[in-house]
Enzyme design. Structure first.
Site, PDB file in Angstrom:
ATOM      1  N   LYS A  75      36.912  44.084  65.477  1.00  0.00           N
ATOM      2  CA  LYS A  75      37.437  44.449  66.799  1.00  0.00           C
ATOM      3  C   LYS A  75      37.212  45.931  67.047  1.00  0.00           C
ATOM      4  O   LYS A  75      37.711  46.771  66.298  1.00  0.00           O
ATOM      5  CB  LYS A  75      38.937  44.116  66.840  1.00  0.00           C
ATOM      6  CG  LYS A  75      39.594  44.486  68.145  1.00  0.00           C
ATOM      7  CD  LYS A  75      41.057  44.087  68.156  1.00  0.00           C
ATOM      8  CE  LYS A  75      41.740  44.642  69.391  1.00  0.00           C
ATOM      9  NZ  LYS A  75      43.194  44.530  69.321  1.00  0.00           N
ATOM     10  N   GLU A  77      47.184  37.748  66.267  1.00  0.00           N
ATOM     11  CA  GLU A  77      45.843  37.663  65.673  1.00  0.00           C
ATOM     12  C   GLU A  77      44.991  38.892  65.925  1.00  0.00           C
ATOM     13  O   GLU A  77      43.935  39.026  65.341  1.00  0.00           O
ATOM     14  CB  GLU A  77      45.139  36.425  66.255  1.00  0.00           C
ATOM     15  CG  GLU A  77      46.038  35.200  66.174  1.00  0.00           C
ATOM     16  CD  GLU A  77      45.310  33.890  66.181  1.00  0.00           C
ATOM     17  OE1 GLU A  77      44.481  33.721  67.082  1.00  0.00           O
ATOM     18  OE2 GLU A  77      45.568  33.056  65.292  1.00  0.00           O
ATOM     19  N   ALA A  78      45.444  39.774  66.817  1.00  0.00           N
ATOM     20  CA  ALA A  78      44.646  40.963  67.116  1.00  0.00           C
ATOM     21  C   ALA A  78      45.383  42.174  66.566  1.00  0.00           C
ATOM     22  O   ALA A  78      46.611  42.273  66.675  1.00  0.00           O
ATOM     23  CB  ALA A  78      44.461  41.104  68.615  1.00  0.00           C
ATOM     24  N   THR A  91      54.526  37.001  59.011  1.00  0.00           N
ATOM     25  CA  THR A  91      53.644  38.148  58.783  1.00  0.00           C
ATOM     26  C   THR A  91      54.447  39.355  58.310  1.00  0.00           C
ATOM     27  O   THR A  91      54.066  40.037  57.355  1.00  0.00           O
ATOM     28  CB  THR A  91      52.891  38.473  60.087  1.00  0.00           C
ATOM     29  OG1 THR A  91      52.033  37.362  60.370  1.00  0.00           O
ATOM     30  CG2 THR A  91      52.064  39.729  59.967  1.00  0.00           C
ATOM     31  N   VAL A  96      68.944  30.238  55.258  1.00  0.00           N
ATOM     32  CA  VAL A  96      70.144  31.090  55.145  1.00  0.00           C
ATOM     33  C   VAL A  96      71.181  30.552  56.130  1.00  0.00           C
ATOM     34  O   VAL A  96      70.884  30.386  57.321  1.00  0.00           O
ATOM     35  CB  VAL A  96      69.805  32.560  55.492  1.00  0.00           C
ATOM     36  CG1 VAL A  96      71.067  33.413  55.551  1.00  0.00           C
ATOM     37  CG2 VAL A  96      68.813  33.133  54.495  1.00  0.00           C
ATOM     38  N   GLY A 145      59.541  34.725  55.925  1.00  0.00           N
ATOM     39  CA  GLY A 145      58.226  34.700  55.277  1.00  0.00           C
ATOM     40  C   GLY A 145      57.099  34.580  56.285  1.00  0.00           C
ATOM     41  O   GLY A 145      56.101  33.907  56.049  1.00  0.00           O
ATOM     42  N   GLU A 175      48.457  45.423  73.778  1.00  0.00           N
ATOM     43  CA  GLU A 175      47.690  46.412  73.006  1.00  0.00           C
ATOM     44  C   GLU A 175      47.786  46.117  71.508  1.00  0.00           C
ATOM     45  O   GLU A 175      47.614  47.025  70.681  1.00  0.00           O
ATOM     46  CB  GLU A 175      48.159  47.834  73.327  1.00  0.00           C
ATOM     47  CG  GLU A 175      47.693  48.346  74.694  1.00  0.00           C
ATOM     48  CD  GLU A 175      46.231  48.822  74.704  1.00  0.00           C
ATOM     49  OE1 GLU A 175      45.595  48.834  73.642  1.00  0.00           O
ATOM     50  OE2 GLU A 175      45.743  49.174  75.800  1.00  0.00           O
ATOM     51  N   THR A 178      50.157  45.640  69.278  1.00  0.00           N
ATOM     52  CA  THR A 178      50.929  46.658  68.566  1.00  0.00           C
ATOM     53  C   THR A 178      51.972  46.131  67.578  1.00  0.00           C
ATOM     54  O   THR A 178      52.538  46.916  66.811  1.00  0.00           O
ATOM     55  CB  THR A 178      51.640  47.575  69.589  1.00  0.00           C
ATOM     56  OG1 THR A 178      52.196  46.757  70.619  1.00  0.00           O
ATOM     57  CG2 THR A 178      50.683  48.570  70.188  1.00  0.00           C
ATOM     58  N   ILE A 187      51.934  44.095  64.825  1.00  0.00           N
ATOM     59  CA  ILE A 187      51.643  44.202  63.383  1.00  0.00           C
ATOM     60  C   ILE A 187      51.577  45.687  63.002  1.00  0.00           C
ATOM     61  O   ILE A 187      52.005  46.084  61.917  1.00  0.00           O
ATOM     62  CB  ILE A 187      50.358  43.430  63.020  1.00  0.00           C
ATOM     63  CG1 ILE A 187      50.611  41.921  63.239  1.00  0.00           C
ATOM     64  CG2 ILE A 187      49.919  43.709  61.594  1.00  0.00           C
ATOM     65  CD1 ILE A 187      49.392  41.032  63.073  1.00  0.00           C
TER      66      ILE A 187
HETATM   67  C1  LIG Z   1      52.845  35.512  72.492  1.00  0.00           C
HETATM   68  C2  LIG Z   1      52.724  36.441  71.330  1.00  0.00           C
HETATM   69  C3  LIG Z   1      51.478  36.948  70.967  1.00  0.00           C
HETATM   70  C4  LIG Z   1      51.373  37.874  69.924  1.00  0.00           C
HETATM   71  N1  LIG Z   1      50.157  38.433  69.635  1.00  0.00           N
HETATM   72  C5  LIG Z   1      50.087  39.452  68.742  1.00  0.00           C
HETATM   73  C6  LIG Z   1      48.873  40.137  68.481  1.00  0.00           C
HETATM   74  O1  LIG Z   1      47.818  39.802  69.005  1.00  0.00           O
HETATM   75  N2  LIG Z   1      48.894  41.164  67.594  1.00  0.00           N
HETATM   76  C7  LIG Z   1      50.038  41.558  66.963  1.00  0.00           C
HETATM   77  O2  LIG Z   1      50.021  42.543  66.222  1.00  0.00           O
HETATM   78  N3  LIG Z   1      51.174  40.886  67.148  1.00  0.00           N
HETATM   79  C8  LIG Z   1      51.240  39.862  68.021  1.00  0.00           C
HETATM   80  N4  LIG Z   1      52.415  39.203  68.208  1.00  0.00           N
HETATM   81  C9  LIG Z   1      53.563  39.517  67.355  1.00  0.00           C
HETATM   82  C10 LIG Z   1      53.377  38.849  65.982  1.00  0.00           C
HETATM   83  O3  LIG Z   1      53.253  37.460  66.129  1.00  0.00           O
HETATM   84  C11 LIG Z   1      54.561  39.171  65.087  1.00  0.00           C
HETATM   85  O4  LIG Z   1      54.829  40.533  65.090  1.00  0.00           O
HETATM   86  C12 LIG Z   1      54.269  38.774  63.656  1.00  0.00           C
HETATM   87  O5  LIG Z   1      53.842  37.453  63.582  1.00  0.00           O
HETATM   88  C13 LIG Z   1      55.490  38.966  62.808  1.00  0.00           C
HETATM   89  O6  LIG Z   1      56.453  37.986  63.044  1.00  0.00           O
HETATM   90  P1  LIG Z   1      57.703  37.951  62.092  1.00  0.00           P
HETATM   91  O7  LIG Z   1      57.233  37.771  60.699  1.00  0.00           O
HETATM   92  O8  LIG Z   1      58.561  39.106  62.388  1.00  0.00           O
HETATM   93  O9  LIG Z   1      58.488  36.639  62.581  1.00  0.00           O
HETATM   94  P2  LIG Z   1      58.192  35.075  62.316  1.00  0.00           P
HETATM   95  O10 LIG Z   1      56.755  34.774  62.188  1.00  0.00           O
HETATM   96  O11 LIG Z   1      58.952  34.356  63.395  1.00  0.00           O
HETATM   97  O12 LIG Z   1      58.862  34.781  60.915  1.00  0.00           O
HETATM   98  C14 LIG Z   1      60.249  34.614  60.785  1.00  0.00           C
HETATM   99  C15 LIG Z   1      60.539  34.102  59.388  1.00  0.00           C
HETATM  100  O13 LIG Z   1      61.955  34.038  59.211  1.00  0.00           O
HETATM  101  C16 LIG Z   1      62.294  32.792  58.659  1.00  0.00           C
HETATM  102  N5  LIG Z   1      63.667  32.457  59.019  1.00  0.00           N
HETATM  103  C17 LIG Z   1      64.253  32.529  60.241  1.00  0.00           C
HETATM  104  N6  LIG Z   1      65.535  32.109  60.153  1.00  0.00           N
HETATM  105  C18 LIG Z   1      65.756  31.789  58.845  1.00  0.00           C
HETATM  106  C19 LIG Z   1      66.868  31.284  58.120  1.00  0.00           C
HETATM  107  N7  LIG Z   1      68.039  30.993  58.719  1.00  0.00           N
HETATM  108  N8  LIG Z   1      66.731  31.063  56.805  1.00  0.00           N
HETATM  109  C20 LIG Z   1      65.566  31.316  56.164  1.00  0.00           C
HETATM  110  N9  LIG Z   1      64.470  31.796  56.798  1.00  0.00           N
HETATM  111  C21 LIG Z   1      64.576  32.017  58.128  1.00  0.00           C
HETATM  112  C22 LIG Z   1      61.264  31.837  59.241  1.00  0.00           C
HETATM  113  O14 LIG Z   1      61.185  30.649  58.505  1.00  0.00           O
HETATM  114  C23 LIG Z   1      60.010  32.700  59.127  1.00  0.00           C
HETATM  115  O15 LIG Z   1      59.500  32.608  57.813  1.00  0.00           O
HETATM  116  C24 LIG Z   1      52.528  38.255  69.211  1.00  0.00           C
HETATM  117  C25 LIG Z   1      53.765  37.682  69.533  1.00  0.00           C
HETATM  118  C26 LIG Z   1      53.875  36.802  70.593  1.00  0.00           C
HETATM  119  C27 LIG Z   1      55.215  36.230  70.932  1.00  0.00           C
END
Ligand SMILES: Cc1cc2nc3c(=O)[nH]c(=O)nc-3n(C[C@H](O)[C@H](O)[C@H](O)COP(=O)(O)OP(=O)(O)OC[C@H]3O[C@@H](n4cnc5c(N)ncnc54)[C@H](O)[C@@H]3O)c2cc1C
Length: 504
Positions: free
Chosen positions: A79, A50-51, A16, A187, A14, A344, A346, A348
């Site tokens: 932006k 955030e970007a 982004t 999970v 849950g 860059e 990328t 999101i």
């Molecule tokens: C340093 C850094 C800077 C970034 N800056 C940018 C940016 O400026 N622009 C951009 O587009 N992207 C950026 N990103 C990438 C961006 O943060 C992610 O692409 C975005 O937040 C999506 O993350 P996600 O939802 O895939 O993973 P997460 O936010 O890690 O979510 C994972 C989810 O899975 C759940 N989960 C995991 N294991 C289990 C389990 N066993 N059981 C139940 N639930 C579970 C967690 O609770 C959570 O809800 C950045 C990333 C990093 C590391």
């Protein structure tokens, strides 16, 4: 028309990516999926990101969201591009704009005329001066693009900078409103069919079993389904993109709320500056082979402009992607599928592209291997293009001041990138794409911004004669300056259009 069977879709995660996927599926495929999202609050989300890129606006629009409400809720700012400081050489600064150079019309791109004047030895201003988006950003002003295609103020797009921790909850409200179910649990086991290897269900820590037809892995870097359960190999690009850690630390905003993100080169990587309405996001993305966590945290603390609002938070990652993002009946979206550093903005965007491809190829009754292959082709292409673009930023430098910069300057780059650089250096040619994110202006901005200036140009740019050409360029520059001067200051525009709630 035959009625289509509704698919039981189970999303794990849950963050982004999980809530973007959930909201898009229930909104755009109503009646086609019975959606259940599982997330663990104890595990939490990554909390950065955030970007964005201009494509995000299409996503917001498709969900029927009012832009101003969304920006107020996520405390967003506008932006116009990304400023790169100290990349080619210390002291350099250029902007990669979300817009064209020149008017963006005609068969021959503007930069060929600019290159011609340079080749002829004319004193021509920096290329950036001919980009309306760059000049608007430098002036710290913002307005929505003009609708008249003749206007110079129509030659750009824009994206958002927003609070990562407010984005997913905003989408969650939309998704739940449209019928998505949510279970807050961890999970603990992934159940698979013995014959096909497909995932049949996930078991939660309270013993509950959730069955599904299609599983979407949005579990972040854990890659619980695609990586752990299905063991899809990870293709590691660390040798080209050696940054594998970050420290993040928000601070109070002390200087301008700029309508652009900054990426400022550091001794072993770079740091981001992302101004929001209520604070500024900062982080130092670095290579652990070249500096330590303590040194990175110290360097970031010394560099940020205002009082820190939290301690430096360490993050770990690896550049690369799963060999396939869709295997069996499991599609990984977001960090579970791969990661490219945020230079860059990328990630999101990649989530959005995966959602779009999934919707277009959404299974009817059983998964077609052809659709799955097509999904993987599209996602690979996006990753590979972005990978080359990011490597360019590191490789095209003349910095020799640290071991890190020496390594990236001298490393062997992918052949696909080496060819692109050579084409541009020789005659200003940019490899044309039909698919993929960064188009000509993006590549041109980075090439020129980092010192790869064309030695030749398109032969059609030999017309008109030099005096006429210079006069035209001066007129364009004056038009840009005059138009920018009429635009409101960025923060004033936000106050009027989408100010966050006072109590927030
Ligand atoms: C340093 C850094 C800077 C970034 N800056 C940018 C940016 O400026 N622009 C951009 O587009 N992207 C950026 N990103 C990438 C961006 O943060 C992610 O692409 C975005 O937040 C999506 O993350 P996600 O939802 O895939 O993973 P997460 O936010 O890690 O979510 C994972 C989810 O899975 C759940 N989960 C995991 N294991 C289990 C389990 N066993 N059981 C139940 N639930 C579970 C967690 O609770 C959570 O809800 C950045 C990333 C990093 C590391």
């Amino acid at each position: 028309m035959a009625s289509r069977r509704s698919q039981r879709v189970v999303i794990i995660g849950g963050g982004t990516s999980g809530w973007m996927t959930a909201a898009a599926l229930v909104k755009l495929l109503p009646g086609r999926c019975d959606l259940h999202l599982v997330e663990s609050e104890a595990i939490g989300v990554i909390g950065v990101g955030e970007a964005t890129l201009p494509h995000i606006r299409g996503f917001v629009e498709k969900l029927g969201i009012r832009e101003a409400d969304f920006m107020a809720w996520t405390r967003g700012t506008f932006k116009l591009g990304i400023e790169f400081r100290d990349w080619g050489r210390i002291g350099d600064s250029y902007i990669h704009p979300f817009g064209t150079f020149g008017r963006g019309q005609g068969e021959v791109d503007f930069h060929h005329y600019w290159a011609r004047l340079r080749v002829e030895g004319a004193a021509v201003p920096p290329l950036e001066h001919f980009s309306y988006a760059c000049m608007l950003a430098r002036a710290n002003r913002f307005d929505l693009p003009a609708s008249d295609p003749q206007s110079i103020a129509s030659t750009y797009g824009y994206a958002y900078q927003f609070d990562a921790l407010l984005f997913a909850p905003y989408l969650r409200a939309i998704a739940e409103d449209l019928g998505a179910r949510r279970t807050e649990r961890r999970v603990v086991e992934v159940l698979r069919d013995g014959a096909s290897g497909d995932i049949t269900a996930v078991r939660l820590d309270d013993g509950q079993v959730i069955e599904g037809d299609l599983f979407i892995d949005c579990s972040g870097f854990r890659s619980l389904l695609l990586g752990d359960a299905l063991e899809e190999p990870f293709e590691d690009w660390n040798h080209w993109l050696p940054a594998d850690r970050a420290v993040a630390m928000p601070c109070r905003t002390q200087t301008a709320v700029t309508p652009y993100t900054s990426a400022i080169a550091m001794p072993a990587g770079w740091r981001w500056r992302i101004p929001l309405q209520h604070r500024t996001g900062n982080g130092y993305v670095y290579a652990s082979a070249f500096t330590s966590e303590d040194a990175a945290a110290r360097a970031l603390t010394e560099a940020v402009e205002g009082a820190p609002l939290a301690d430096p938070r360490p993050l770990r990652f690896r550049a690369g992607r799963r060999r396939r993002s869709w295997a069996h009946n499991c599609v990984a979206i977001g960090l579970a599928s791969g990661f490219l550093e945020p230079l860059e903005s990328t990630s999101i965007y990649l989530v959005q592209q995966a959602i779009t491809a999934l919707i277009e190829l959404f299974p009817d009754d059983g998964i077609s291997p052809i659709d799955r292959d097509e999904f993987n082709r599209l996602i690979d292409l996006e990753y590979d293009r972005i990978r080359d673009f990011l490597i360019l930023h590191y490789h095209a430098t003349s910095r020799t001041d640290t071991d890190f910069w020496h390594y990236v300057r001298t490393m062997t780059v992918p052949d696909s990138l080496a060819e692109k650089i050579e084409l541009f250096r020789r005659a200003g040619r940019v490899v044309k794409y039909r698919e993929g994110v960064f188009l000509d202006a993006s590549w041109i901005a980075v090439y020129v911004g980092q010192g790869i200036v064309p030695e030749g140009y398109d032969p059609r740019a030999d017309q008109p004669d030099g005096t006429l050409l210079l006069r035209g360029m001066q007129a364009l520059q004056s038009e840009i300056t005059a138009t920018v001067a009429r635009v409101p200051e960025h923060l004033r525009y936000i106050d009027r259009y989408c100010a966050m709630a006072a109590a927030a």
